[in-house]
Scaffold this motif. Sequence first.
Motif, short mmCIF file in Angstrom:
data_model
loop_
_atom_site.label_atom_id
_atom_site.label_comp_id
_atom_site.label_asym_id
_atom_site.label_seq_id
_atom_site.Cartn_x
_atom_site.Cartn_y
_atom_site.Cartn_z
N GLN A 127 -38.43 10.62 -6.42
CA GLN A 127 -39.69 10.48 -7.14
C GLN A 127 -40.08 11.80 -7.81
OE1 GLN A 127 -43.02 9.49 -4.64
NE2 GLN A 127 -44.28 8.84 -6.36
N ILE A 154 -37.87 12.45 -10.89
CA ILE A 154 -38.23 11.58 -12.00
C ILE A 154 -39.58 12.00 -12.60
CG2 ILE A 154 -38.91 9.20 -12.58
CD1 ILE A 154 -36.76 8.29 -10.52
N TRP A 155 -40.53 12.25 -11.74
CA TRP A 155 -41.87 12.60 -12.19
C TRP A 155 -41.88 13.87 -13.05
CZ3 TRP A 155 -46.09 10.03 -12.79
CH2 TRP A 155 -47.29 10.69 -13.03
N SER A 171 -39.40 15.06 -14.89
CA SER A 171 -38.47 15.02 -16.01
C SER A 171 -39.14 14.46 -17.26
CB SER A 171 -37.26 14.15 -15.67
OG SER A 171 -36.42 14.04 -16.80
N LEU A 190 -33.89 9.50 -18.03
CA LEU A 190 -34.72 8.53 -17.32
C LEU A 190 -34.25 7.10 -17.58
CD1 LEU A 190 -38.21 10.19 -17.87
CD2 LEU A 190 -36.92 10.05 -15.72
N ILE A 241 -31.25 6.57 -15.44
CA ILE A 241 -31.65 6.40 -14.05
C ILE A 241 -32.17 4.99 -13.83
CG2 ILE A 241 -33.36 7.11 -12.31
CD1 ILE A 241 -33.09 9.98 -13.51
#
Length: 83
Positions: free
Chosen positions: A11, A14-15, A17, A23, A26
């Motif tokens: 998390q 991802i947050w 990036s 993304l 992913i």
Amino acid sequence: MTIEAIKSQIQDMIWHSDDEVALEKILAAANEILGNPQRDILDDLTEAELASLDEAREQIRRGEGIPWSEYKKTLDTWLEARK
């Protein structure tokens, strides 16, 4: 590493990036690995398979279907013969 720690690390990555391509990759990988609960199984069928389902529905509407109880007897007989 615990499941909670792994989820938290993913998390955070991802947050933080802003790489849209990464993304999207992913997301595609997660959908492939985990499955997409929003995806309908019918989305994976070919046109021929969808046409076969439509024909089966029409047969049922015309009363040409086989009752489950009758089919189950046939299935049970077939399964018993395979033992």
